[in-house]
Design an enzyme around this catalytic site. Structure first.
Site, mmCIF file in Angstrom:
data_model
loop_
_atom_site.group_PDB
_atom_site.id
_atom_site.type_symbol
_atom_site.label_atom_id
_atom_site.label_comp_id
_atom_site.label_asym_id
_atom_site.label_seq_id
_atom_site.Cartn_x
_atom_site.Cartn_y
_atom_site.Cartn_z
ATOM 1 C CB CYS A 43 38.948 13.393 -15.501
ATOM 2 S SG CYS A 43 39.244 12.136 -14.243
ATOM 3 C CE LYS A 79 33.180 7.564 -14.368
ATOM 4 N NZ LYS A 79 33.690 8.586 -13.439
HETATM 5 C C1 SIN Z 1 36.805 10.085 -12.147
HETATM 6 O O1 SIN Z 1 36.325 9.102 -12.746
HETATM 7 O O2 SIN Z 1 37.961 10.091 -11.715
HETATM 8 C C2 SIN Z 1 35.954 11.296 -11.920
HETATM 9 C C3 SIN Z 1 35.545 11.922 -13.190
HETATM 10 C C4 SIN Z 1 35.936 13.339 -13.329
HETATM 11 O O3 SIN Z 1 36.364 13.987 -12.363
HETATM 12 O O4 SIN Z 1 35.806 13.890 -14.422
#
Ligand code: SIN
Length: 311
Positions: free
Chosen positions: A128, A43
């Site tokens: 993001c 992540k």
């Molecule tokens: C998120 O955590 O909002 C998704 C991650 C991303 O779109 O890079």
């Protein structure tokens, strides 16, 4: 048959998770490590852990998904600890994703990675769409160039960038011209299509809470845009910069199309979220069957060889 050379390693197959899906905890990462995925990625980390946006913040819809997670994660050290211990036991490199809230935070995290013993591949997430008040960095072309200029003054480990989708030929040209100035290992196209809106017709309501229902769209909806971005960068970037194709991969056929457009590795998000890590067995079997039927014995025989209509 699906063997894929990427950076200085050979992977059993090109499939990985997309960062954000099934990679938040050590347990989920272990499940990916034990799956049939050729590689996997963490992540996106921030320096400190983050709770992310309020729930509900991820919703599966018939043609894909909408999410506004807001980068919930357990912080850089949590993932770095995992990566360092993983690389003691395994020879295949782990991909490590970072997404700072500011230029300074990105630089600081990359400094930590540079100084650590981490020997895998780092992905700088510049795309993001879900942190309120923080625009997607890679839609700001001068800022992207500034960040990469600063990063490559000290970062000598393999680095890729995760990009948002672009929708205009001029933007493909402009971004490729910037990316070609740097010793990037890869470009990952695409992140979700930012700030879509899904409405439940029964309740006449949005389906996720953050940002009044606006969120990143993934899955079947985004495949044509993903293929276009993979193709556009494959045909514009220095051949030393590989492409990771992400977006709308639900079947071996989708994977085949990404490879035909020029992708080297393939990331799966929405469909992994729906099916779990067993999906990698299905995808490898389906892609192998398609290649068998067409008489291909390796991906290199067709990678990037998309035909156009010239008559
Ligand atoms: C998120 O955590 O909002 C998704 C991650 C991303 O779109 O890079």
């Amino acid at each position: 048959m699906l063997t894929t050379s990427f950076f200085d390693h050979t992977f059993e197959n090109p499939f990985m998770n997309a960062s954000g899906v099934h990679c938040m905890t050590h347990e989920e990462l272990d499940e990916l490590a034990a799956s049939k995925a050729g590689a996997f990625i963490t992540k996106s980390a921030t320096l400190e852990s983050r709770a992310g946006n309020p729930e509900p913040r991820y919703f599966d819809v018939p043609l894909g998904s909408i999410n506004s997670m807001g980068l919930p994660n357990k912080g850089l050290d949590y993932y770095l600890d995992y990566a360092l211990s993983y690389q003691e036991k395994q020879t295949r490199p782990l991909f490590f994703s970072v997404a700072g809230m500011s230029v300074e935070e990105n630089l600081e995290m990359l400094w930590v990675i540079q100084k650590s013993n981490f020997n895998g591949i780092t992905e700088l997430n510049l795309s993001c769409p879900n942190v309120p008040g923080k625009p997607q960095v890679a839609y700001d072309f001068p800022l992207t160039k500034t960040i990469l200029t600063e990063v490559f003054q000290f970062f000598t480990k393999p680095l890729g960038v995760k990009l948002p989708p672009y929708f205009d030929m001029a933007h493909f040209d402009e971004m490729a011209e910037i990316l070609n100035q740097f010793p990037l290992t890869y470009v990952n196209s695409i992140n979700s299509i930012g700030n879509g809106l899904y409405i439940d017709p029964m309740t006449e309501s949005v389906v996720i809470k953050p940002k009044d229902g606006f969120g990143g769209i993934g899955g079947e909806y985004v495949k044509p845009t993903a293929l276009a971005n993979v193709r556009a960068f494959y045909t514009r970037l220095n051949p030393s910069i590989k492409i990771i194709g992400t977006g709308g991969i639900r079947s071996g056929q989708d994977a085949f199309e990404h490879l035909l457009c020029g992708a080297t590795m393939l990331q799966v998000g929405t469909e992994l979220h729906k099916e779990g890590p067993a999906i990698f067995e299905r995808l490898t079997a389906e892609l192998t069957a398609i290649m068998d039927e067409k008489g291909y014995t390796s991906i290199d025989e067709f990678r990037g060889k998309l035909k156009t209509i010239n008559v």
